[in-house]
Enzyme design. Structure first.
Site, PDB file in Angstrom:
ATOM      1  N   SER A  80      -1.123   2.373   2.242  1.00  0.00           N
ATOM      2  CA  SER A  80      -2.374   2.662   1.545  1.00  0.00           C
ATOM      3  C   SER A  80      -2.975   3.918   2.177  1.00  0.00           C
ATOM      4  O   SER A  80      -2.931   4.095   3.385  1.00  0.00           O
ATOM      5  CB  SER A  80      -3.373   1.514   1.720  1.00  0.00           C
ATOM      6  OG  SER A  80      -2.758   0.300   1.399  1.00  0.00           O
ATOM      7  N   HIS A 136       0.500  -0.665  -4.028  1.00  0.00           N
ATOM      8  CA  HIS A 136       1.875  -0.461  -3.557  1.00  0.00           C
ATOM      9  C   HIS A 136       2.831  -0.396  -4.738  1.00  0.00           C
ATOM     10  O   HIS A 136       3.322  -1.402  -5.224  1.00  0.00           O
ATOM     11  CB  HIS A 136       2.312  -1.596  -2.622  1.00  0.00           C
ATOM     12  CG  HIS A 136       1.763  -1.451  -1.258  1.00  0.00           C
ATOM     13  ND1 HIS A 136       2.425  -0.807  -0.248  1.00  0.00           N
ATOM     14  CD2 HIS A 136       0.583  -1.836  -0.731  1.00  0.00           C
ATOM     15  CE1 HIS A 136       1.683  -0.808   0.838  1.00  0.00           C
ATOM     16  NE2 HIS A 136       0.560  -1.429   0.577  1.00  0.00           N
ATOM     17  N   HIS A 171       6.055  -6.521   2.240  1.00  0.00           N
ATOM     18  CA  HIS A 171       5.491  -7.043   3.488  1.00  0.00           C
ATOM     19  C   HIS A 171       5.935  -8.489   3.734  1.00  0.00           C
ATOM     20  O   HIS A 171       6.069  -9.263   2.783  1.00  0.00           O
ATOM     21  CB  HIS A 171       3.961  -7.081   3.414  1.00  0.00           C
ATOM     22  CG  HIS A 171       3.326  -5.782   3.073  1.00  0.00           C
ATOM     23  ND1 HIS A 171       3.254  -5.308   1.787  1.00  0.00           N
ATOM     24  CD2 HIS A 171       2.707  -4.861   3.853  1.00  0.00           C
ATOM     25  CE1 HIS A 171       2.623  -4.137   1.799  1.00  0.00           C
ATOM     26  NE2 HIS A 171       2.290  -3.849   3.033  1.00  0.00           N
ATOM     27  N   TYR A 192       4.026 -10.794   4.625  1.00  0.00           N
ATOM     28  CA  TYR A 192       3.007 -11.724   4.115  1.00  0.00           C
ATOM     29  C   TYR A 192       3.137 -12.007   2.623  1.00  0.00           C
ATOM     30  O   TYR A 192       2.486 -12.892   2.083  1.00  0.00           O
ATOM     31  CB  TYR A 192       1.584 -11.250   4.459  1.00  0.00           C
ATOM     32  CG  TYR A 192       1.119 -10.013   3.723  1.00  0.00           C
ATOM     33  CD1 TYR A 192       0.695 -10.073   2.402  1.00  0.00           C
ATOM     34  CD2 TYR A 192       1.075  -8.778   4.368  1.00  0.00           C
ATOM     35  CE1 TYR A 192       0.264  -8.934   1.733  1.00  0.00           C
ATOM     36  CE2 TYR A 192       0.650  -7.653   3.716  1.00  0.00           C
ATOM     37  CZ  TYR A 192       0.254  -7.732   2.405  1.00  0.00           C
ATOM     38  OH  TYR A 192      -0.162  -6.609   1.752  1.00  0.00           O
ATOM     39  N   GLU A 193       3.984 -11.248   1.946  1.00  0.00           N
ATOM     40  CA  GLU A 193       4.219 -11.548   0.524  1.00  0.00           C
ATOM     41  C   GLU A 193       5.270 -12.650   0.369  1.00  0.00           C
ATOM     42  O   GLU A 193       5.633 -13.020  -0.741  1.00  0.00           O
ATOM     43  CB  GLU A 193       4.704 -10.288  -0.199  1.00  0.00           C
ATOM     44  CG  GLU A 193       3.676  -9.190  -0.239  1.00  0.00           C
ATOM     45  CD  GLU A 193       4.245  -7.909  -0.829  1.00  0.00           C
ATOM     46  OE1 GLU A 193       4.372  -7.832  -2.051  1.00  0.00           O
ATOM     47  OE2 GLU A 193       4.584  -6.993  -0.044  1.00  0.00           O
ATOM     48  N   ALA A 217      -2.192   1.248   6.432  1.00  0.00           N
ATOM     49  CA  ALA A 217      -3.634   1.053   6.548  1.00  0.00           C
ATOM     50  C   ALA A 217      -3.838  -0.016   7.610  1.00  0.00           C
ATOM     51  O   ALA A 217      -3.024  -0.933   7.728  1.00  0.00           O
ATOM     52  CB  ALA A 217      -4.207   0.583   5.222  1.00  0.00           C
ATOM     53  N   MET A 254      -0.466  -5.322   8.875  1.00  0.00           N
ATOM     54  CA  MET A 254       0.558  -6.322   8.549  1.00  0.00           C
ATOM     55  C   MET A 254       1.915  -5.709   8.191  1.00  0.00           C
ATOM     56  O   MET A 254       2.667  -6.276   7.403  1.00  0.00           O
ATOM     57  CB  MET A 254       0.061  -7.171   7.377  1.00  0.00           C
ATOM     58  CG  MET A 254      -1.298  -7.808   7.621  1.00  0.00           C
ATOM     59  SD  MET A 254      -1.863  -8.679   6.162  1.00  0.00           S
ATOM     60  CE  MET A 254      -3.612  -8.840   6.491  1.00  0.00           C
ATOM     61  N   SER A 255       2.187  -4.553   8.731  1.00  0.00           N
ATOM     62  CA  SER A 255       3.469  -3.918   8.372  1.00  0.00           C
ATOM     63  C   SER A 255       4.017  -3.115   9.547  1.00  0.00           C
ATOM     64  O   SER A 255       3.600  -3.305  10.685  1.00  0.00           O
ATOM     65  CB  SER A 255       3.263  -2.991   7.168  1.00  0.00           C
ATOM     66  OG  SER A 255       2.421  -1.913   7.530  1.00  0.00           O
ATOM     67  N   ASN A 309     -10.995   0.088   7.771  1.00  0.00           N
ATOM     68  CA  ASN A 309     -12.123  -0.839   7.935  1.00  0.00           C
ATOM     69  C   ASN A 309     -12.237  -1.219   9.416  1.00  0.00           C
ATOM     70  O   ASN A 309     -11.293  -1.032  10.172  1.00  0.00           O
ATOM     71  CB  ASN A 309     -11.861  -2.118   7.118  1.00  0.00           C
ATOM     72  CG  ASN A 309     -10.520  -2.747   7.475  1.00  0.00           C
ATOM     73  OD1 ASN A 309      -9.459  -2.287   7.034  1.00  0.00           O
ATOM     74  ND2 ASN A 309     -10.540  -3.765   8.305  1.00  0.00           N
ATOM     75  N   HIS A 311     -10.034  -6.263   0.343  1.00  0.00           N
ATOM     76  CA  HIS A 311      -9.003  -5.265   0.029  1.00  0.00           C
ATOM     77  C   HIS A 311      -9.602  -4.028  -0.657  1.00  0.00           C
ATOM     78  O   HIS A 311      -9.098  -2.923  -0.504  1.00  0.00           O
ATOM     79  CB  HIS A 311      -7.902  -5.908  -0.822  1.00  0.00           C
ATOM     80  CG  HIS A 311      -6.697  -5.023  -1.002  1.00  0.00           C
ATOM     81  ND1 HIS A 311      -5.938  -4.567   0.060  1.00  0.00           N
ATOM     82  CD2 HIS A 311      -6.116  -4.495  -2.117  1.00  0.00           C
ATOM     83  CE1 HIS A 311      -4.958  -3.803  -0.399  1.00  0.00           C
ATOM     84  NE2 HIS A 311      -5.040  -3.738  -1.705  1.00  0.00           N
TER      85      HIS A 311
HETATM   86  N1  HPA Z   1      -6.204  -6.373   9.202  1.00  0.00           N
HETATM   87  C1  HPA Z   1      -4.912  -6.415   8.826  1.00  0.00           C
HETATM   88  N2  HPA Z   1      -4.375  -5.564   8.001  1.00  0.00           N
HETATM   89  C2  HPA Z   1      -5.149  -4.575   7.502  1.00  0.00           C
HETATM   90  C3  HPA Z   1      -6.502  -4.460   7.844  1.00  0.00           C
HETATM   91  C4  HPA Z   1      -7.057  -5.411   8.752  1.00  0.00           C
HETATM   92  O1  HPA Z   1      -8.254  -5.388   9.113  1.00  0.00           O
HETATM   93  N3  HPA Z   1      -6.985  -3.384   7.169  1.00  0.00           N
HETATM   94  C5  HPA Z   1      -5.953  -2.868   6.454  1.00  0.00           C
HETATM   95  N4  HPA Z   1      -4.836  -3.586   6.644  1.00  0.00           N
END
Ligand code: HPA
Length: 272
Positions: A31, A62, A84, A86-87, A114, A211-212, A235, A247
């Site tokens: 991202s 994505h 990912h 997590y998917e 990101a 997460m990647s 963030n 998100h």
């Molecule tokens: N945590 C995990 N993954 C992320 C975050 C976060 O705060 N921001 C963007 N991807």
């Protein structure tokens, strides 16, 4: 041991029979950089849903494209979109882009993502990843890599590459793009972290959570590629600011950062 050569034989053969050139540099877009390919001269694009056995990303922002492109006379393999853990995909599936890159002859790879910021990092910062946390992932990757030979063990920790990192710093200076540095902490997801997890991460030395990337970096480095990685801080990590994470915030900040991120990556490619 899982043999990706066997599992993705058809996919690799399909690609090899259709690629316009042998790429030298790989780029995985997270991202914040999702539209970077438009800044290059795209020679050929493959939609990943048309490639046999290619796992599909389910995440907004994505897209599933693989571009063969040129920039500063460098031949690029660009992944627009990522898969990912997590998917629901296994680590072995998630390293497929790196496996393909290696099969096609890529020697250097730049990973972007990101991430949520802690410590000295704030939304809209770019962070050069100087090291990564790899809890829980090495074991899964070992199934792919097989028994760690002495040679592989050496490579296992040679990431991100010192060479590439100093070149990324040079690129940032040349373009006057502020670039912070820090440690990327892998978080399994699929949800953002709890405040307690972030407190732990902070105590254990993480500067950004995401997460990647970690599995891609380890795998690429084990295959002998030089790896560089940059986070776009989208963030504050959970609990660092009173705002609730979502998100949309990630996507909005990524959009704000896009221009400087693209400028930096263009220069990196020029210098690589
Ligand atoms: N945590 C995990 N993954 C992320 C975050 C976060 O705060 N921001 C963007 N991807």
């Amino acid at each position: 041991m899982i043999d990706l050569n066997l599992q993705y034989k058809n996919l690799i053969e399909t690609l090899k029979s259709q690629i316009p050139f042998q790429p030298e540099i790989g780029l995985i877009l997270g991202s914040g950089l999702g539209e970077f390919a438009e800044e290059t001269k795209i020679v050929k694009t493959f939609a990943t849903d048309e490639l046999p056995n290619y796992p599909q990303s389910t995440v907004q922002g994505h897209k599933g494209f693989i571009h063969f492109a040129e920039l500063h006379s460098k031949k690029l393999l660009i992944y627009q979109g990522r898969i990912h853990p997590y998917e629901g995909y296994s680590i072995q599936e998630c390293v497929l882009p790196v496996f393909i890159a290696h099969q096609l002859g890529v020697k250097k790879i730049i990973l972007t993502n990101a991430a949520g910021g802690l410590n000295h990092l704030q939304p809209a910062d770019l962070m050069l990843i100087t090291s990564m946390n790899t809890f829980n992932i090495k074991n899964e990757l070992a199934k792919l890599i097989g028994f760690a030979t002495t040679e592989m063990r050496k490579r296992f920790f040679d990431f991100p590459s010192t060479n590439i990192n100093s070149l990324i710093q040079k690129a940032a200076l040349a373009e006057m793009v502020p670039l912070k540095e820090g440690i990327y902490w892998y978080s399994t997801g699929p949800s953002y972290e709890t405040k307690a997890e972030i407190r732990m991460t902070q105590k254990l030395g993480g500067d950004a959570v995401g997460m990647s990337t970690v599995h891609e970096a380890i795998y690429a480095s084990t295959l002998g590629m030089e790896v560089g990685a940059i986070s776009c801080i989208t963030n504050y990590a959970a609990g660092i600011s009173p705002n609730k994470l979502n998100h949309n915030e990630v996507m909005e900040t990524a959009e704000l950062v896009k221009e400087k991120f693209e400028k930096l990556v263009k220069k990196i490619i020029e210098l690589l």
